[in-house]
Design an enzyme around this catalytic site. Structure first.
Site, short mmCIF file in Angstrom:
data_model
loop_
_atom_site.label_atom_id
_atom_site.label_comp_id
_atom_site.label_asym_id
_atom_site.label_seq_id
_atom_site.Cartn_x
_atom_site.Cartn_y
_atom_site.Cartn_z
N HIS A 1 83.75 54.89 1.95
CA HIS A 1 83.50 54.26 0.54
C HIS A 1 82.26 53.93 0.43
CE1 HIS A 1 83.84 52.22 -3.11
NE2 HIS A 1 83.56 51.06 -2.73
N HIS B 1 78.63 53.18 -2.50
CA HIS B 1 77.92 53.02 -3.68
C HIS B 1 76.66 53.92 -3.97
CE1 HIS B 1 79.84 48.89 -3.24
NE2 HIS B 1 80.79 49.60 -3.42
N GLU C 1 88.03 45.79 -0.30
CA GLU C 1 88.32 47.01 -0.70
C GLU C 1 89.03 47.71 0.29
OE1 GLU C 1 86.32 48.63 -4.34
OE2 GLU C 1 84.43 48.19 -2.71
N HIS D 1 80.72 52.48 -10.29
CA HIS D 1 81.15 51.71 -9.10
C HIS D 1 80.73 52.33 -7.65
CE1 HIS D 1 84.34 49.88 -6.00
NE2 HIS D 1 83.22 49.85 -5.49
MN MN Z 1 82.79 49.39 -3.52
#
Ligand code: MN
Length: 255
Positions: free
Chosen positions: A118, A120, A99, A190
């Site tokens: 980034h 979760h 990603e 996500h």
């Molecule tokens: Mn991710």
């Protein structure tokens, strides 16, 4: 190394597109990026997954990020230089995060962004899947949420049947478009992506996005919360932004 030598080394790196820039300034940035990885794990933002990057201090069209490693295990040796197409600049081939295009396309779209997280993180994710549960600032530490927290729906960009990951430049551009000028974007089912003007601000905002989400859930269980107004949020950001180093110093002492 003197600062003038940084400039010439950076210029050489830009010209060749291959040469790794070296120097104590870069080493300091890498050290902070390693600390950021470990802080985000200790503060419950990332687990085995998730990543943090910072724009390259000498090459604005590149960024620094770990290769495919759990954040808590990141050391300076894991840090690689990637261009805005997600390709590694020089060095030996690494196992890169799938990603990485989240970071690349946000840096491309947002010259004001100096760092990207980034994750979760678990308290935030529910707000990505319940359309009526909008994440909003209710704590004086999270006034940066006042510009709104959009939710990226990957089906609108790539249809049904994806694995929800931002694994192509096209999906990275779509995510960056949903983020727009804001600090936080949720990703349905996500996680979330948080940006800042620098690494410490991005880490701070990622931590307090998670805390605000937890507080909001707890407040909603009690009744109807009173959220910050836009004016209060702006005033809180002005005050809190002057003390981010205090949080950073505490958190980095605990890694
Ligand atoms: Mn991710």
């Amino acid at each position: 190394m003197k600062s003038t030598e940084f400039t010439s080394a950076a210029a050489a790196g830009v010209e060749t597109g291959k040469q790794r820039v070296t120097g104590s300034n870069l080493a300091e940035v890498i050290g902070e990026l390693v600390a950021a990885n470990r802080i985000l794990f200790r503060q419950g933002v990332v687990d085995a997954y998730g990543h943090v990057s910072t724009r390259h201090p000498q090459m604005p069209h590149a960024f620094l990020i770990a290769s495919g490693t759990a954040p808590a295990l990141v050391s300076a040796d894991h840090i690689v230089e990637l261009d805005l197409d997600g390709h590694e600049i020089g060095g030996t081939p690494q196992s890169l995060y799938l990603e990485r295009f989240i970071h690349a396309e946000i840096y491309r779209a947002r010259p004001d962004v100096g760092a990207v997280v980034h994750s979760h993180s678990p308290s935030v994710l529910p707000f990505s899947v319940v359309p009526t549960a909008q994440l909003r600032p209710l704590c004086h530490m999270s006034g940066f949420l006042c510009s709104g927290v959009p939710v990226f729906e990957i089906r609108e960009a790539a249809g049904d049947g994806t694995d929800l990951l931002i694994s192509t430049p096209q999906l990275g551009r779509a995510l960056a478009a949903t983020l727009g000028p804001r600090s936080v974007v949720l990703m349905r089912g996500h996680g979330s992506t948080v940006v800042g003007s620098n690494l410490r601000e991005a880490v701070f905002q990622a931590v307090y996005t998670e805390i605000n989400a937890r507080l909001q859930r707890e407040a909603l269980a009690l009744g109807t919360p009173v959220f910050l107004t836009a004016e209060e949020s702006e005033a809180c950001v002005a005050t809190v932004s002057a003390s981010i180093d205090r949080a950073w110093n505490l958190w980095s002492d605990q890694i």
